[in-house]
Every structure is written in C-alpha cells, then in structure tokens.
Design a protein around this motif. Structure first.
Motif: not given
Length: 250
Positions: A241, A243-244
C-alpha cells in the motif's frame, strides 16, 4: 533438453503448464540432475521434481486477494477476475481458493467467469474496459498476474473511475507504484520476489549437496521457512500500500 546435454547439476523451472513440461523434467531427473520448480509447480508425479519452492501457500494468497477487495467494496457487489493463462497451475489454484472463500465469507460478491488475458498487458487493459462497459455496476477488478493488474489499473484510471471501481491483484511494487501513489490502487498482494529467488537457489543447492532437511527452517539469509511434504514455503504474502511500497525495489 539443452541444459540436460550441458550437464547442469540443478534445473529450476516456473512452468506455465504443469503437464507439458513434465516429460522434459523427467528426462533431467533420469540424467541425475536435481529438478525443482518455483513460483508455479509441475505435475509432481509425472515430472519427478524433487521440490516445489512456493512463494506463499495457495490458501493464503487466494484468501488475501479476496479480503483486500472485499474490504474495498464493502463486502458486496460485482467483481471480475482477469487472469493470465488458462493453464497456469498457480493462477488456477488461486482462483479456486478465491471462489471458495467468496462463497463461504462474502456470498454477496458476484464474480462472473474469469477473463484470460494471455499474459498481455494491453489485452488485460482492454478486457477491463470491456468489463466496465458490460457491467455498469461493476465494483471491483482483480488482475492476478504481474501484467494483468497494471492493465486493469490503467483502464480504470483512464476511464476516470479511480475510487469508484476498486482494483487489486498480484504484481510488482515497481510496476504498481504509480497507481498506488495516485490512488487508483489502494492495496495489492504479492510476495518478496527477491527472497523467492534467493530461496530457490538455496533449496537447489541444498538438494544437490544432500543437505536438504524438512526440519530445517533457515536457508541463506532467510529464516522461518516451512516445508510441507515436497513444498517449501517462503512465508505469508505481502500486502502493498502507500505506506510500505517504497520499502521495496523490484
């Protein structure tokens, strides 16, 4: 057959068809070569391969694909699967698990027959466009190959339906980064492809050296490896996603 003639110690293959490759693998085994499969398996009995190095269990991948989309569309609605090959063993196994998990957990998600894009990104993109046209109420798309997912994502973005039609599936973070960054794809599933390659080499080497042990859990720089029969499992799938995704480069 050329590799057999050249006398390699280990042959590792990721077949698109579990049956077609089997006779050649059996000839390699007969020649004393260690034969393993990785990413996708051959017919174990017909090929005689020693082990299958799997990125993650079929169950975990199929379940994750369904759960990610179900969460995005609120557990109900119509969704379409775009696959790559009608004969690919891993894709067919994932879809079998997906349909079972849908029936058991998300019965209000309706999934027509899967579309086969023949590992062609442009064809997958066209199929996604056609699916949106054929089903105006479409709420989700799965692209379960590295080219089907970006094809589907581009079709949704080009149609101006990002955020309206959820898109997920399996592909590489470097391929999907632009679609995650612009919000077309919130989450998608894969595994660490670099680690899978590393594990495949380690297993081939261990078998060739007579050091393969089903109880062993560490290979090279990797730990937590599970062996179930002749299947060596890297670990659980990774959900990427915003975030990563920048933590990965492949």
């Amino acid at each position: 057959d050329r590799w057999i003639a050249q006398g390699y110690d280990v042959i590792a293959v990721a077949p698109n068809d579990p049956e077609v490759i089997a006779p050649a693998l059996r000839r390699a085994v007969a020649a004393g070569i260690v034969v393993i499969t990785w990413d996708a398996d051959a017919n174990a009995e017909a090929s005689g391969r020693a082990a299958f190095v799997n990125q993650a269990s079929v169950e975990s991948i199929g379940t994750a694909l369904v759960d990610v989309l179900a969460q995005a569309i609120g557990g109900s609605g119509k969704a379409v699967i775009i696959t790559g090959s009608a004969t690919s063993p891993n894709q067919n196994d994932w879809m079998r698990v997906m349909r079972r998990h849908l029936a058991e957990t998300y019965p209000e998600i309706v999934v027509p027959e899967a579309l086969v894009s023949d590992e062609d990104q442009s064809k997958a993109q066209q199929m996604a466009r056609d699916a949106m046209a054929a089903h105006p109420d479409l709420k989700g798309l799965w692209g379960i190959t590295s080219v089907a997912l970006p094809g589907a994502a581009k079709a949704v973005r080009d149609a101006g339906r990002s955020g309206e039609v959820a898109v997920t599936g399996l592909s590489l973070p470097n391929t999907m980064r632009e679609f995650v960054k612009d919000g077309t794809v919130k989450e998608f599933v894969l595994w660490n492809a670099v680690d899978l390659g590393h594990l495949t080499v380690q297993i081939g080497n261990a078998l060739a050296d007579g050091e393969f042990d089903p109880e062993r859990t560490e290979y090279g720089r990797l730990g937590g490896i599970a062996v179930e029969g002749e299947e060596v499992i890297l670990g659980p799938p990774v959900v990427f996603n915003a975030e990563n995704i920048d933590d990965y480069d492949f």
